[in-house]
Scaffold this motif. Structure first.
Motif, PDB file in Angstrom:
ATOM      1  N   ALA A 205       0.822  -1.209   0.000  1.00 33.41           N
ATOM      2  CA  ALA A 205       0.000   0.000   0.000  1.00 33.41           C
ATOM      3  C   ALA A 205       0.855   1.257   0.000  1.00 33.41           C
ATOM      4  O   ALA A 205       0.575   2.221  -0.725  1.00 33.41           O
ATOM      5  N   ILE A 206       1.919   1.294   0.818  1.00 37.21           N
ATOM      6  CA  ILE A 206       2.787   2.476   0.867  1.00 37.21           C
ATOM      7  C   ILE A 206       3.437   2.724  -0.482  1.00 37.21           C
ATOM      8  O   ILE A 206       3.516   3.865  -0.973  1.00 37.21           O
ATOM      9  N   ARG A 207       3.925   1.672  -1.129  1.00 35.34           N
ATOM     10  CA  ARG A 207       4.549   1.835  -2.451  1.00 35.34           C
ATOM     11  C   ARG A 207       3.537   2.334  -3.477  1.00 35.34           C
ATOM     12  O   ARG A 207       3.858   3.200  -4.313  1.00 35.34           O
ATOM     13  N   HIS A 213       1.245   9.408  -5.809  1.00 32.17           N
ATOM     14  CA  HIS A 213       1.602  10.801  -5.480  1.00 32.17           C
ATOM     15  C   HIS A 213       2.533  11.386  -6.524  1.00 32.17           C
ATOM     16  O   HIS A 213       2.461  12.584  -6.854  1.00 32.17           O
ATOM     17  N   HIS A 214       3.421  10.561  -7.071  1.00 34.23           N
ATOM     18  CA  HIS A 214       4.382  11.047  -8.068  1.00 34.23           C
ATOM     19  C   HIS A 214       3.733  11.319  -9.429  1.00 34.23           C
ATOM     20  O   HIS A 214       4.324  12.009 -10.258  1.00 34.23           O
ATOM     21  N   GLN A 215       2.539  10.793  -9.656  1.00 37.70           N
ATOM     22  CA  GLN A 215       1.858  11.029 -10.945  1.00 37.70           C
ATOM     23  C   GLN A 215       1.293  12.440 -11.064  1.00 37.70           C
ATOM     24  O   GLN A 215       0.984  12.878 -12.165  1.00 37.70           O
ATOM     25  N   ALA A 296      -5.542  14.527   1.818  1.00 41.01           N
ATOM     26  CA  ALA A 296      -6.103  13.207   1.541  1.00 41.01           C
ATOM     27  C   ALA A 296      -4.995  12.172   1.385  1.00 41.01           C
ATOM     28  O   ALA A 296      -5.111  11.038   1.886  1.00 41.01           O
ATOM     29  N   TYR A 297      -3.915  12.554   0.725  1.00 36.55           N
ATOM     30  CA  TYR A 297      -2.782  11.632   0.579  1.00 36.55           C
ATOM     31  C   TYR A 297      -2.156  11.330   1.937  1.00 36.55           C
ATOM     32  O   TYR A 297      -1.837  10.173   2.253  1.00 36.55           O
TER      33      TYR A 297
END
Length: 327
Positions: A205-207, A213-215, A296-297
């Motif tokens: 899940a963390i990955r 987030h990077h998108q 939210a993130y």
């Protein structure tokens, strides 16, 4: 056959045409060819500088397929002496019918002040096309001969056998070397091809959250895709962590299913707020502010961190207790 098309035809008086009229000549090179061969159709015009001429163009002719235009070359200037010009136009054609062909007179369109006329050569252009002649009296036609069977010879495959044997020896040596290496490492060939165990739910899940987030989806006004990704990651984590069918549940069903779970109050409230906010964005087309998107993130990230198995948290806290190095 494709014919020559002269554009326009207006007759001027004989006295005006006789005065300084351009001189047109034409020829074919060669004038005798074999069927299917190509030849050049050449038109040359000698004229005054101010006089205008237009060379013909070829158009399809459904009535005769004997000639075919292969290439039309640009107009060449052969001579230029003061006001006197000599021009040449070359057409490359192919012929597909034997016999003697009358190509007719060559023609160009001529214009000078108030004179517009079509100039033609006096002589017709002739082309002779010949074909191959077969003398059936001195040549006989025979049926196909049967295939000859030759005796098998070992020399024909000896080279292939030698290389195949060498390849097998090298392959056997590689297998023996691999087995010896595995024996020294205390493993077997079967374990070598065993798939790697799946990642723990919180690590996966963390990955996935970091990749999402990077998108930079919400930064490009793709809020629906952003919140769909967040909620899907959380649903997958909940399904693996507590073994509930979160992928097929609604938001309220997920919240009810996690009531027996021992969750921190803040994690439970953050999950509820995040799932409901995701529903508003996905189904009600809500557009949160930038700060809400980033929060939210963070809510999703810390929910996974706060609810991962206790053994994982203990290992991480144990690592944190290692005293720092002296600076």
């Amino acid at each position: 056959m494709k014919r020559l098309l002269a554009i326009g035809l207006l007759l001027a008086s004989p006295a005006l045409r006789a005065q300084n009229t351009p001189v047109i000549t034409a020829r074919v090179e060669p004038d005798s060819v074999m069927i299917g061969d190509r030849f050049d159709y050449i038109i040359e015009v000698e004229k005054d500088l101010v006089q205008a001429v237009q060379f013909p163009v070829f158009e399809p002719d459904d009535g005769n397929r004997a000639l075919e235009l292969i290439e039309e070359l640009p107009v060449d200037t052969l001579e230029r002496d003061g006001r006197h010009l000599k021009l040449r136009k070359r057409y490359r054609l192919a012929v597909f019918e034997e016999g003697k062909h009358d190509l007719g007179p060559a023609q160009v369109l001529y214009a000078d002040k108030n004179i517009v006329d079509t100039l033609r050569t006096e002589e017709h252009l002739l082309l002779e096309v010949t074909t191959f002649e077969i003398d059936s009296t001195s040549h006989s036609i025979y049926d196909l001969k049967a295939q000859r069977t030759l005796p098998f010879r070992m020399g024909e495959i000896s080279g292939y056998l030698a290389w195949s044997l060498l390849g097998l020896l090298l392959l056997a040596a590689a297998v023996v070397g691999l087995l010896c290496w595995l024996h020294k490492r205390g493993t077997t060939l079967g374990r070598l091809f065993t798939p790697a165990p799946p990642l723990p739910p919180h690590v996966e899940a963390i990955r996935a959250l970091e990749a999402l987030h990077h998108q930079k989806l919400w930064q490009n006004n793709r809020h629906k895709q952003y919140y769909s990704g967040l909620t899907e990651i959380l649903r997958t984590y909940i399904a693996r962590r507590w073994e509930v069918g979160a992928m097929e549940m609604t938001t309220d069903e997920i919240i009810d299913a996690l009531r027996p779970a021992d969750l921190p109050d803040k994690a439970r409230m953050d999950l509820t707020a995040l799932l409901r906010e995701g529903d508003l964005v996905k189904f009600a087309k809500a557009t949160p502010e930038a700060e809400e998107n980033e929060n939210a993130y963070l809510k999703a990230y810390y929910f996974v961190e706060e609810t991962k198995p206790a053994t994982e948290q203990a290992e991480e806290h144990a690592g944190d207790e290692i005293p720092p190095l002296n600076r």
